[in-house]
Design a protein around this motif. Structure first.
Motif, PDB file in Angstrom:
ATOM      1  N   VAL A   1       0.836  -1.207   0.000  1.00 26.69           N
ATOM      2  CA  VAL A   1       0.000   0.000   0.000  1.00 26.69           C
ATOM      3  C   VAL A   1       0.872   1.257   0.000  1.00 26.69           C
ATOM      4  CG1 VAL A   1      -1.635   1.344   1.371  1.00 26.69           C
ATOM      5  CG2 VAL A   1      -1.991  -1.109   1.069  1.00 26.69           C
ATOM      6  N   ILE A   2       1.922   1.249   0.831  1.00 22.75           N
ATOM      7  CA  ILE A   2       2.831   2.407   0.866  1.00 22.75           C
ATOM      8  C   ILE A   2       3.470   2.623  -0.495  1.00 22.75           C
ATOM      9  CG2 ILE A   2       5.007   3.265   1.822  1.00 22.75           C
ATOM     10  CD1 ILE A   2       4.295   1.879   4.410  1.00 22.75           C
ATOM     11  N   TYR A   3       3.922   1.529  -1.084  1.00 15.84           N
ATOM     12  CA  TYR A   3       4.580   1.606  -2.382  1.00 15.84           C
ATOM     13  C   TYR A   3       3.619   2.130  -3.449  1.00 15.84           C
ATOM     14  CZ  TYR A   3       6.770   0.038  -6.669  1.00 15.84           C
ATOM     15  OH  TYR A   3       7.287  -0.010  -7.922  1.00 15.84           O
ATOM     16  N   GLN A   4       2.406   1.575  -3.450  1.00 18.58           N
ATOM     17  CA  GLN A   4       1.433   1.966  -4.461  1.00 18.58           C
ATOM     18  C   GLN A   4       1.043   3.439  -4.327  1.00 18.58           C
ATOM     19  OE1 GLN A   4       1.432  -0.560  -7.059  1.00 18.58           O
ATOM     20  NE2 GLN A   4      -0.614   0.307  -7.120  1.00 18.58           N
ATOM     21  N   LEU A   5       0.761   3.849  -3.087  1.00 14.29           N
ATOM     22  CA  LEU A   5       0.266   5.212  -2.891  1.00 14.29           C
ATOM     23  C   LEU A   5       1.361   6.260  -3.071  1.00 14.29           C
ATOM     24  CD1 LEU A   5      -2.144   4.761   0.159  1.00 14.29           C
ATOM     25  CD2 LEU A   5      -2.721   4.960  -2.262  1.00 14.29           C
TER      26      LEU A   5
ATOM     27  N   LEU B   1       4.377  10.089   0.856  1.00 16.39           N
ATOM     28  CA  LEU B   1       5.247   9.179   1.601  1.00 16.39           C
ATOM     29  C   LEU B   1       5.357   9.578   3.067  1.00 16.39           C
ATOM     30  CD1 LEU B   1       7.428   6.971   1.770  1.00 16.39           C
ATOM     31  CD2 LEU B   1       9.057   8.701   1.042  1.00 16.39           C
ATOM     32  N   PHE B   2       5.631  10.840   3.322  1.00 19.15           N
ATOM     33  CA  PHE B   2       5.801  11.286   4.705  1.00 19.15           C
ATOM     34  C   PHE B   2       4.483  11.242   5.470  1.00 19.15           C
ATOM     35  CE2 PHE B   2       9.615  13.788   3.056  1.00 19.15           C
ATOM     36  CZ  PHE B   2      10.478  12.772   3.406  1.00 19.15           C
ATOM     37  N   SER B   3       3.372  11.439   4.777  1.00 24.17           N
ATOM     38  CA  SER B   3       2.073  11.291   5.439  1.00 24.17           C
ATOM     39  C   SER B   3       1.866   9.850   5.885  1.00 24.17           C
ATOM     40  CB  SER B   3       0.944  11.703   4.490  1.00 24.17           C
ATOM     41  OG  SER B   3       1.064  13.050   4.128  1.00 24.17           O
ATOM     42  N   LEU B   4       2.204   8.902   5.004  1.00 20.20           N
ATOM     43  CA  LEU B   4       2.023   7.492   5.343  1.00 20.20           C
ATOM     44  C   LEU B   4       2.973   7.069   6.464  1.00 20.20           C
ATOM     45  CD1 LEU B   4       1.639   6.030   1.745  1.00 20.20           C
ATOM     46  CD2 LEU B   4      -0.152   6.382   3.434  1.00 20.20           C
ATOM     47  N   ILE B   5       4.200   7.592   6.422  1.00 20.22           N
ATOM     48  CA  ILE B   5       5.140   7.275   7.503  1.00 20.22           C
ATOM     49  C   ILE B   5       4.621   7.826   8.833  1.00 20.22           C
ATOM     50  CG2 ILE B   5       7.454   7.767   8.398  1.00 20.22           C
ATOM     51  CD1 ILE B   5       8.481   7.639   5.557  1.00 20.22           C
ATOM     52  N   ALA B   6       4.078   9.044   8.802  1.00 17.96           N
ATOM     53  CA  ALA B   6       3.529   9.635  10.027  1.00 17.96           C
ATOM     54  C   ALA B   6       2.358   8.806  10.542  1.00 17.96           C
ATOM     55  CB  ALA B   6       3.083  11.076   9.752  1.00 17.96           C
ATOM     56  N   ILE B   7       1.538   8.296   9.636  1.00 19.52           N
ATOM     57  CA  ILE B   7       0.416   7.450  10.060  1.00 19.52           C
ATOM     58  C   ILE B   7       0.927   6.174  10.714  1.00 19.52           C
ATOM     59  CG2 ILE B   7      -1.479   6.017   9.183  1.00 19.52           C
ATOM     60  CD1 ILE B   7      -1.993   8.223   7.108  1.00 19.52           C
ATOM     61  N   LEU B   8       1.947   5.565  10.102  1.00 19.13           N
ATOM     62  CA  LEU B   8       2.524   4.343  10.684  1.00 19.13           C
ATOM     63  C   LEU B   8       3.123   4.628  12.057  1.00 19.13           C
ATOM     64  CD1 LEU B   8       4.356   2.584   7.702  1.00 19.13           C
ATOM     65  CD2 LEU B   8       2.191   1.972   8.763  1.00 19.13           C
TER      66      LEU B   8
ATOM     67  N   GLY C   1      -1.933  16.407  12.777  1.00 14.27           N
ATOM     68  CA  GLY C   1      -0.599  15.905  13.107  1.00 14.27           C
ATOM     69  C   GLY C   1       0.101  15.295  11.902  1.00 14.27           C
ATOM     70  N   VAL C   2      -0.636  14.496  11.137  1.00 20.00           N
ATOM     71  CA  VAL C   2      -0.046  13.841   9.961  1.00 20.00           C
ATOM     72  C   VAL C   2       0.319  14.879   8.908  1.00 20.00           C
ATOM     73  CG1 VAL C   2      -0.534  12.278   8.046  1.00 20.00           C
ATOM     74  CG2 VAL C   2      -1.191  11.646  10.365  1.00 20.00           C
ATOM     75  N   GLY C   3      -0.611  15.791   8.654  1.00 17.67           N
ATOM     76  CA  GLY C   3      -0.349  16.820   7.641  1.00 17.67           C
ATOM     77  C   GLY C   3       0.815  17.711   8.016  1.00 17.67           C
ATOM     78  N   GLN C   4       0.856  18.103   9.260  1.00 15.18           N
ATOM     79  CA  GLN C   4       1.949  18.975   9.691  1.00 15.18           C
ATOM     80  C   GLN C   4       3.297  18.283   9.569  1.00 15.18           C
ATOM     81  OE1 GLN C   4       2.193  20.013  13.891  1.00 15.18           O
ATOM     82  NE2 GLN C   4       2.519  22.132  13.333  1.00 15.18           N
ATOM     83  N   ARG C   5       3.347  16.995   9.963  1.00 19.81           N
ATOM     84  CA  ARG C   5       4.590  16.245   9.866  1.00 19.81           C
ATOM     85  C   ARG C   5       5.031  16.095   8.404  1.00 19.81           C
ATOM     86  NH1 ARG C   5       5.321  11.660  13.206  1.00 19.81           N
ATOM     87  NH2 ARG C   5       3.479  12.386  14.291  1.00 19.81           N
ATOM     88  N   ALA C   6       4.065  15.808   7.515  1.00 22.36           N
ATOM     89  CA  ALA C   6       4.405  15.620   6.100  1.00 22.36           C
ATOM     90  C   ALA C   6       4.955  16.913   5.488  1.00 22.36           C
ATOM     91  CB  ALA C   6       3.171  15.155   5.337  1.00 22.36           C
ATOM     92  N   ILE C   7       4.290  18.034   5.769  1.00 22.58           N
ATOM     93  CA  ILE C   7       4.743  19.317   5.218  1.00 22.58           C
ATOM     94  C   ILE C   7       6.096  19.700   5.804  1.00 22.58           C
ATOM     95  CG2 ILE C   7       4.222  21.785   5.158  1.00 22.58           C
ATOM     96  CD1 ILE C   7       1.254  20.992   5.070  1.00 22.58           C
TER      97      ILE C   7
END
Length: 845
Positions: free
Chosen positions: A309-313, A375-382, A519-525
């Motif tokens: 899923v991470i790879y695809q997205l 990618l960074f959004s998904l990492i933050a979610i994980l 939190g996820v959005g802020q981390r990704a940005i």
């Protein structure tokens, strides 16, 4: 140091400290909002996140310290956190603890209190504690610890005002009566050593009770500090050593374990006083999920599904988004081009060429922004959900056999484990690996993965030389690089990285949480912006060097004269074709003609980035408004003379484009890189490389994609031909005796070749060392060349075909990997337990 420093009421320095997964980042975001700044601590690559806020006429600087379980010297993060507390003397420490796991969090709180700082305990995750049936008596906890305790829910911003009030009140309080840990039988020794330290010259620099406890523990960093301040043979060190030896001989227990036992008993006592469990204290949600995702048989499937899923997205869907993002970058490039000096008919001014080269280099990196945001959004979610720690848990045993870490999984995936990733985010994702040796090994081996930019080069050679075995050849390239990466990691961690610091593997499985959008959005940005700033600041300088190597010393005067004659004839042909039109005199001036050619190219480029009939009409209207006199030559309507000019102009532009491409090819041949390519031919012939392949490989250092583009220039077709690049390479290969064995050697070298410019820069950023950046170029080059020579020269000596040699090489690498893994696992098996010393019965404590 034992007395808190007097704080400036208008300006405060506050350290945010706590264990990992206690909600420290959400608390930091809650207090500071978007007013943050990220840098590295001096000399290390650990992030230093600083935020600011103003409250009650006081400006507060909040420093988010690395999450640690203690303040010892085991890991880099622990030392960074401890050094900050000691050297920066913060006015207040906001210690974030997990309300749902209070006892575990108190160990760290005790160490902070021991350092004598004014402390506010942030009792975070109160909602999780309540859901688990855990009730914390906040007043009782304040009484036990002797400090303010503020209940919060960081991700929902609850307790924000109360926490800000408590920080200011604690900073302004003149005296503090916080908890003092009693070390029972060792307490007299601690007090005696503390008194000696109070009388010494170190008293102004370090908290004496904390230093006394650490010296008794035998903490190496504390002993270094005492040795530097008081001398290697000082009485304090001898005293600590003597107490330690006597205690251990008498109690059959080492001092650190005894001190931990004291803290544990105190933590248990506090929890029994302040915490009430109403539902047996069990987190049934986490247990239920873990029963499935950590099941011995189901865990691999969930891991693979997550990775997929991470790879695809991020990689696949993110790359699709670049289709929409690239036109924006193209418009930015057009804006810069409009500011630079105009292009000439045959050649461009040097400033223009250099400026556009720099913009193109930056755009090549900025084009990854959609990928990074996803990618960074998904990492933050994980990370926020708690599954990232479980990934490390599942794969740690396998990777540990090769000197890697369980958290090396994600960087490898992002780098393109099988095919199609990108090494830049892969290297960036190593930041979360806590073990420094494993992190370095991961950084240096991620580039062996098959990034998206390598695929066109593989595809080109496989289609030409391994057409009947396409699937086998792709399988070979997709998997052999993984085995090589594992072997290289094992080699590095056993040799060059062997002395590097490694932290004891501490695995904590946090409870599952629902990530918040903010939190996820802020981390990704935040992480994406960090990438833009760091890479963007370096790439400009490096791109100038590469540009210079490809431009100088330039083509000869004879060739230059030839190209000028060609363009003069083309211009003459153009003038002849429009001589009978009413516009003939309008283009006799060379500057006017050059301006018309540039306008034609601008209009054509703009149309390529415009989609839809409406947008196309708007574009035409804009050009018509801006260039009313010339627009009729771009889109002639019923004006026959304008049509003739348009037709002649298209011919001239096409000829000009062909000549400029020939000039580029000549420049590559005669450039510094071209000469290097030819000079390397006597050596690289052992690997089957000719000078064109050498130039393609050298130029691909800037970007992997440029290898195919360079080959496209070097294997250029004639004006009357219309062959694909595969056909052109195949035709020249047949004439030059280029075989599948050559292609196999080139592909393997390309797979092991040094990372591209962007990845190399990221290696410099992540390691904070030019030495490792240079190593990341030299070692893979040597390894790849040796492998290519073995394949080409060995294959010729054994009279093997390309596909046969592919099988031999694959079997050798696979066998070596399996043997290395089995040997490492066997080596790490614990031996039999030691025989207990029964000469004397242990004395009770």
């Amino acid at each position: 140091m034992n007395e808190p420093p007097e704080a400036d009421p208008k300006k405060l320095l506050v350290g945010l400290a706590g264990q990992q997964n206690a909600g420290k980042s959400t608390t930091f975001n809650m207090l500071t909002g978007a007013n943050q700044h990220i840098a590295n601590y001096p000399g290390v690559t650990v992030d230093k996140k600083t935020g600011f806020y103003r409250y009650r006429e006081t400006r507060v600087e909040l420093v988010d310290l690395p999450g640690t379980y203690s303040l010892t010297s085991f890991s880099l993060e622990e030392r960074v956190a401890r050094d900050f507390l000691i050297s920066e003397h913060p006015d207040v420490i906001a210690n974030v603890v997990d309300a749902s796991s209070l006892k575990r969090s108190l160990y760290f709180t005790f160490q902070v209190l021991e350092m004598g700082f004014p402390v506010v305990v942030v009792l975070n995750m109160m909602d999780v504690a309540k859901r688990n049936g855990t009730h914390v008596d906040v007043s009782a906890l304040e009484h036990c610890l002797g400090v303010n305790v503020i209940p919060t829910v960081g991700r929902k911003r609850r307790g924000k005002t109360e926490l800000k009030d408590a920080i200011l009140d604690t900073a302004n309080r003149k005296t503090h009566n916080s908890l003092r840990i009693n070390y029972e039988e060792l307490e007299p020794a601690v007090e005696n050593l503390q008194k000696r330290l109070d009388q010494s010259k170190q008293a102004e620099n370090y908290p004496s009770r904390w230093l006394a406890v650490k010296l008794l523990e035998g903490d190496s960093e504390a002993e270094r500090i005492a040795g530097e301040l008081l001398g290697e043979e000082c009485e304090e060190l001898k005293m600590a050593e003597s107490v330690r030896q006597e205690f251990e001989e008498e109690h059959y227990m080492n001092v650190p374990d005894y001190l931990v036992g004291c803290r544990d008993r105190l933590a248990t006592k506090i929890v029994n006083t302040c915490v009430t469990e109403t539902k047996n204290g069990r987190d049934r949600v986490t247990e239920t999920i873990d029963r499935v995702v950590l099941n011995r048989f189901a865990a691999p499937f969930f891991l693979i599904a997550t990775v997929f899923v991470i790879y695809q997205l991020s990689i696949v869907k993110g790359y699709e988004l670049t289709v929409y993002w690239w036109p924006i970058l193209a418009k930015l490039r057009a804006m810069v081009a409009g500011v630079l000096p105009a292009a000439g008919i045959l050649e461009d001014p040097y400033i223009r060429s250099m400026g556009l080269w720099m913009v193109d280099s930056a755009n090549a990196l900025l084009n990854y922004i959609p990928i990074f945001l996803i990618l960074f959004s998904l990492i933050a979610i994980l990370e926020d959900s708690g599954y990232m720690a479980r990934i490390a848990f599942i794969l740690d045993k396998l990777f540990h056999s090769f000197g890697l870490h369980g958290q090396s999984t994600l960087p490898y995936i992002l780098g393109g484990v099988f095919a199609g990733g990108c090494a830049v985010p892969g290297v960036m994702a190593t930041k979360g690996i806590p073990d420094e040796r494993s992190r370095m090994a991961t950084i240096l081996t991620v580039p062996y993965m098959n990034c998206l930019a390598k695929i066109p080069f593989y595809t080109l050679l496989i289609n030409v030389f391994f057409a009947p075995y396409k699937s086998w050849a792709m399988l070979f390239l997709s998997t052999v690089t993984i085995f090589v990466a594992l072997l290289v990691a094992k080699l590095l961690t056993s040799t060059l990285l062997k002395s590097m610091e490694t932290a004891p593997f501490v695995m904590e499985l946090p409870k599952y949480h629902s990530p918040t959008l903010f939190g996820v959005g802020q981390r990704a940005i935040e992480r994406t912006w960090q990438y833009i700033k760091k890479v963007g600041s370096i790439v400009v300088a490096v791109s100038v060097c590469v540009f210079t190597l490809l431009q100088f010393p330039g083509i000869s005067d004879e060739k230059q004269a030839h190209f000028e004659e060609e363009i003069t004839q083309a211009v003459g042909t153009f003038q002849k074709k429009i001589a009978m039109t009413q516009y003939a005199n309008q283009f006799k001036d060379e500057a006017a003609l050059a301006s018309m050619i540039n306008l034609y190219n601008d209009f054509k480029t703009a149309r390529l980035t415009t989609k839809g009939a409406k947008a196309s009409k708007a574009l035409s209207a804009r050009f018509k408004a801006n260039y009313p006199e010339q627009f009729k030559f771009l889109k002639p309507q019923k004006d026959k003379d304008a049509k003739k000019v348009n037709k002649a102009l298209r011919g001239l532009v096409s000829k000009r484009k062909s000549l400029r491409r020939q000039i580029k090819e000549s420049q590559i041949e005669t450039s510094a890189l071209g000469m290097v390519g030819r000079s390397l031919e006597p050596i690289t012939q052992w690997a089957g490389f000719n000078w064109k392949i050498n130039v393609a490989i050298l130029s691909s250092f800037a970007a992997r994609e440029s290898s195919v583009a360079t080959i496209g220039v070097l294997y250029q077709q004639g004006a009357d031909e219309n062959k694909s690049l595969e056909d052109r390479v195949e035709a020249e290969a047949g004439e030059g005796g280029f075989s599948p064995l050559h292609a196999l050697a080139i592909m393997v070298f390309f797979a092991l070749y040094p990372p591209c410019l962007a990845t190399t820069i990221m290696i410099k950023v992540q390691t904070a060392s030019y030495k490792w950046m240079v190593f990341s170029m030299i070692f893979p080059t040597t390894l790849g060349f040796v492998a290519a020579c073995l394949i080409y020269t060995g294959g010729r000596a054994l009279n093997l075909s390309g596909i046969q040699m592919m099988g031999v090489f694959y079997a050798a690498v696979l066998l070596t990997t399996v043997c290395t893994g089995l040997f490492s696992s066997w080596e790490r098996k614990p031996g039999p337990p030691p025989v207990p010393d029964l000469r004397e019965a242990p004395k009770p404590l």
